[in-house]
Design a protein around this motif. Structure first.
Motif, mmCIF file in Angstrom:
data_model
loop_
_atom_site.group_PDB
_atom_site.id
_atom_site.type_symbol
_atom_site.label_atom_id
_atom_site.label_comp_id
_atom_site.label_asym_id
_atom_site.label_seq_id
_atom_site.Cartn_x
_atom_site.Cartn_y
_atom_site.Cartn_z
ATOM 1 N N GLN A 296 0.505 -1.084 0.293
ATOM 2 C CA GLN A 296 -0.042 -0.228 0.068
ATOM 3 C C GLN A 296 0.634 1.232 0.514
ATOM 4 O O GLN A 296 0.480 2.406 -0.683
ATOM 5 N N TYR A 297 1.914 1.107 1.245
ATOM 6 C CA TYR A 297 2.732 2.070 0.449
ATOM 7 C C TYR A 297 3.538 2.210 -0.804
ATOM 8 O O TYR A 297 3.476 3.572 -1.350
ATOM 9 N N PHE A 298 3.435 2.266 -1.342
ATOM 10 C CA PHE A 298 4.221 1.755 -2.599
ATOM 11 C C PHE A 298 3.522 2.498 -3.593
ATOM 12 O O PHE A 298 4.104 2.698 -5.039
ATOM 13 N N GLN A 299 1.697 2.310 -3.377
ATOM 14 C CA GLN A 299 1.193 3.284 -4.473
ATOM 15 C C GLN A 299 1.267 4.751 -4.300
ATOM 16 O O GLN A 299 1.054 5.007 -5.368
ATOM 17 N N GLU A 300 2.384 5.592 -3.437
ATOM 18 C CA GLU A 300 2.286 6.941 -3.141
ATOM 19 C C GLU A 300 3.762 7.013 -2.830
ATOM 20 O O GLU A 300 4.351 7.555 -2.909
ATOM 21 N N PHE A 301 4.926 6.131 -2.159
ATOM 22 C CA PHE A 301 6.525 6.286 -2.800
ATOM 23 C C PHE A 301 7.240 5.215 -2.885
ATOM 24 O O PHE A 301 6.530 4.733 -3.212
ATOM 25 N N ASP A 302 8.802 5.702 -3.790
ATOM 26 C CA ASP A 302 9.297 5.111 -4.538
ATOM 27 C C ASP A 302 10.219 4.169 -3.285
ATOM 28 O O ASP A 302 10.697 3.796 -3.735
ATOM 29 N N THR A 303 10.665 5.090 -2.173
ATOM 30 C CA THR A 303 11.700 3.848 -0.707
ATOM 31 C C THR A 303 10.650 3.660 0.061
ATOM 32 O O THR A 303 10.041 5.510 0.398
ATOM 33 N N VAL A 304 10.864 2.968 0.713
ATOM 34 C CA VAL A 304 10.350 2.454 1.837
ATOM 35 C C VAL A 304 11.154 2.356 3.323
ATOM 36 O O VAL A 304 11.390 1.428 2.547
ATOM 37 N N ILE A 305 11.045 3.201 4.133
ATOM 38 C CA ILE A 305 12.489 2.427 4.727
ATOM 39 C C ILE A 305 11.784 1.895 6.306
ATOM 40 O O ILE A 305 11.014 2.743 6.947
ATOM 41 N N LEU A 306 11.440 0.808 6.335
ATOM 42 C CA LEU A 306 11.440 -0.016 7.981
ATOM 43 C C LEU A 306 11.719 -0.565 8.742
ATOM 44 O O LEU A 306 13.035 -0.504 8.680
ATOM 45 N N MET A 307 11.936 1.054 9.940
ATOM 46 C CA MET A 307 11.634 1.016 11.447
ATOM 47 C C MET A 307 11.043 -0.197 11.998
ATOM 48 O O MET A 307 10.401 -0.821 11.694
ATOM 49 N N LYS A 308 12.220 -0.345 13.197
ATOM 50 C CA LYS A 308 11.429 -1.499 14.535
ATOM 51 C C LYS A 308 11.324 -3.225 12.935
ATOM 52 O O LYS A 308 9.753 -2.816 13.825
ATOM 53 N N ILE A 309 11.964 -3.461 12.277
ATOM 54 C CA ILE A 309 10.960 -4.457 11.825
ATOM 55 C C ILE A 309 10.966 -6.214 12.767
ATOM 56 O O ILE A 309 10.016 -6.730 12.052
ATOM 57 N N ARG A 310 11.828 -6.155 13.828
ATOM 58 C CA ARG A 310 11.884 -7.289 14.253
ATOM 59 C C ARG A 310 10.223 -7.894 14.610
ATOM 60 O O ARG A 310 9.533 -9.315 14.884
ATOM 61 N N SER A 311 9.248 -6.954 14.914
ATOM 62 C CA SER A 311 7.923 -7.396 15.722
ATOM 63 C C SER A 311 7.089 -7.861 14.274
ATOM 64 O O SER A 311 6.394 -8.642 14.659
ATOM 65 N N GLY A 312 7.453 -7.522 13.427
ATOM 66 C CA GLY A 312 6.204 -7.634 12.679
ATOM 67 C C GLY A 312 7.572 -9.043 11.368
ATOM 68 O O GLY A 312 6.636 -9.309 9.864
ATOM 69 N N TRP A 313 8.859 -8.980 11.318
ATOM 70 C CA TRP A 313 9.572 -9.848 10.914
ATOM 71 C C TRP A 313 8.897 -11.045 9.772
ATOM 72 O O TRP A 313 8.686 -11.299 8.821
ATOM 73 N N ASN A 314 8.415 -12.412 10.615
ATOM 74 C CA ASN A 314 7.936 -12.974 10.715
ATOM 75 C C ASN A 314 6.631 -13.581 9.712
ATOM 76 O O ASN A 314 7.071 -14.338 9.115
ATOM 77 N N ASP A 315 6.431 -12.383 9.900
ATOM 78 C CA ASP A 315 4.835 -11.775 8.988
ATOM 79 C C ASP A 315 5.066 -11.898 7.543
ATOM 80 O O ASP A 315 3.969 -12.458 7.062
ATOM 81 N N PHE A 316 5.987 -11.198 6.904
ATOM 82 C CA PHE A 316 6.308 -11.008 5.902
ATOM 83 C C PHE A 316 7.642 -11.070 5.617
ATOM 84 O O PHE A 316 7.323 -11.031 3.402
ATOM 85 N N GLN A 317 8.288 -11.893 5.973
ATOM 86 C CA GLN A 317 9.794 -12.561 5.188
ATOM 87 C C GLN A 317 9.280 -13.018 3.754
ATOM 88 O O GLN A 317 10.120 -12.573 2.852
ATOM 89 N N SER A 318 8.719 -14.134 4.466
ATOM 90 C CA SER A 318 8.808 -15.144 2.491
ATOM 91 C C SER A 318 8.292 -14.122 1.779
ATOM 92 O O SER A 318 8.052 -14.588 0.310
ATOM 93 N N GLU A 319 7.070 -13.245 1.521
ATOM 94 C CA GLU A 319 6.795 -13.349 0.704
ATOM 95 C C GLU A 319 7.178 -11.667 -0.113
ATOM 96 O O GLU A 319 6.700 -11.401 -1.346
ATOM 97 N N LEU A 320 7.462 -11.101 1.358
ATOM 98 C CA LEU A 320 8.289 -10.090 0.081
ATOM 99 C C LEU A 320 10.155 -10.196 0.023
ATOM 100 O O LEU A 320 10.197 -10.259 -1.269
ATOM 101 N N ALA A 321 10.232 -11.903 0.151
ATOM 102 C CA ALA A 321 10.965 -12.174 -0.969
ATOM 103 C C ALA A 321 10.645 -12.108 -2.310
ATOM 104 O O ALA A 321 11.909 -12.472 -3.658
ATOM 105 N N GLN A 322 9.786 -12.742 -2.272
ATOM 106 C CA GLN A 322 8.908 -12.929 -3.585
ATOM 107 C C GLN A 322 8.609 -11.421 -4.299
ATOM 108 O O GLN A 322 8.539 -11.934 -5.461
ATOM 109 N N LYS A 323 8.365 -10.487 -4.003
ATOM 110 C CA LYS A 323 8.111 -9.285 -4.654
ATOM 111 C C LYS A 323 9.679 -8.577 -6.004
ATOM 112 O O LYS A 323 11.121 -9.058 -4.990
ATOM 113 N N ASP A 324 9.421 -8.027 -6.421
ATOM 114 C CA ASP A 324 10.270 -7.844 -7.867
ATOM 115 C C ASP A 324 10.862 -6.602 -6.611
ATOM 116 O O ASP A 324 10.851 -4.815 -7.361
ATOM 117 N N TRP A 325 11.044 -6.504 -6.019
ATOM 118 C CA TRP A 325 11.768 -5.217 -4.989
ATOM 119 C C TRP A 325 13.302 -5.333 -4.695
ATOM 120 O O TRP A 325 13.558 -6.493 -4.597
#
Length: 230
Positions: free
Chosen positions: A164-193
């Motif tokens: 959703q953030y990439f609909q408006e922004f070109d670079t997204v900086i994720l801070m404090k990622i530890r709390s949600g990392w396991n929830d999106f890590q595998s899907e993130l690896a599949q993205k063309d980012w």
């Protein structure tokens, strides 16, 4: 009476201080510094930076916060520290309060600042280098060019949020990622980012990578972030 100084120490490398920050730290009488309490153990990320600059001859006062989502203990610590700063101020001491990173970005100092302002004490701030600026430098990638828009987001919980953030922004900086990392890590690896991971920047334990597969079994520490570009 002397102005109270809030001093940013940068992301971890003890040489990433401004000249103004170092000058003031050498001039003051007492330095208040933050730390954490985890499983009963006290630790300060910034104390080694003070040691590096041989500031141990100063009066060093730590205020330690429990690593918890319950902010009641933190609020009590900030209030007690503000009163201690007030007492030191009225005794005529030159005071600095330090924090990691930049003084205005997710900084514990900001909570103290509000209390010091309420006490009507004079405060001056010295900004510093934030962690994602060092991260971009270590990866040698620009955070933005021309009209690029940048978002800084804490505690992301899902890949849908990032998308959703990439609909408006070109670079997204994720801070404090530890709390949600396991929830999106595998899907993130599949993205063309393009992803640039950073942890413990500026310290001897610094680790960076642009290959997310190396993080599959890695324990993500509190001091970690991710820069993602389209």
């Amino acid at each position: 009476m002397h102005t109270i100084h809030g001093i940013a120490l940068g992301p971890g490398d003890p040489e990433l201080l401004t000249l103004k920050a170092l000058r003031i730290l050498n001039e003051v009488d007492v330095i208040f510094y933050p730390g954490s309490i985890n499983s009963g153990v006290r630790k300060s990320f910034v104390y080694p930076i003070l040691q590096f600059h041989k500031l141990e001859d100063k009066e060093l006062k730590g205020f330690f916060l429990k690593m918890s989502n319950d902010r009641s203990q933190a609020s009590e610590v900030y209030e007690a520290t503000a009163q201690e700063i007030k007492q030191a101020y009225h005794s005529g001491k030159k005071i600095a309060i330090v924090c990691e990173g930049d003084i205005s970005l997710y900084a514990s100092f900001s909570y103290l600042l509000a209390k010091l302002q309420k006490l009507e004490l004079p405060v001056s701030l010295v900004p510093g280098i934030n962690s994602f600026s060092l991260g971009a430098a270590q990866h040698q990638v620009p955070l933005s060019l021309l009209n690029d828009k940048v978002a800084v987001i804490p505690r992301v919980k899902s890949i849908d949020q990032i998308t959703q953030y990439f609909q408006e922004f070109d670079t997204v900086i994720l801070m404090k990622i530890r709390s949600g990392w396991n929830d999106f890590q595998s899907e993130l690896a599949q993205k063309d980012w393009k992803c640039y991971y950073c942890e413990r920047l500026g310290t001897k334990e610094e680790f960076i990578t642009s290959d997310l597969t190396t993080l599959t079994q890695r324990e993500i520490p509190y001091f970690s972030l991710l820069i993602i570009k389209k």
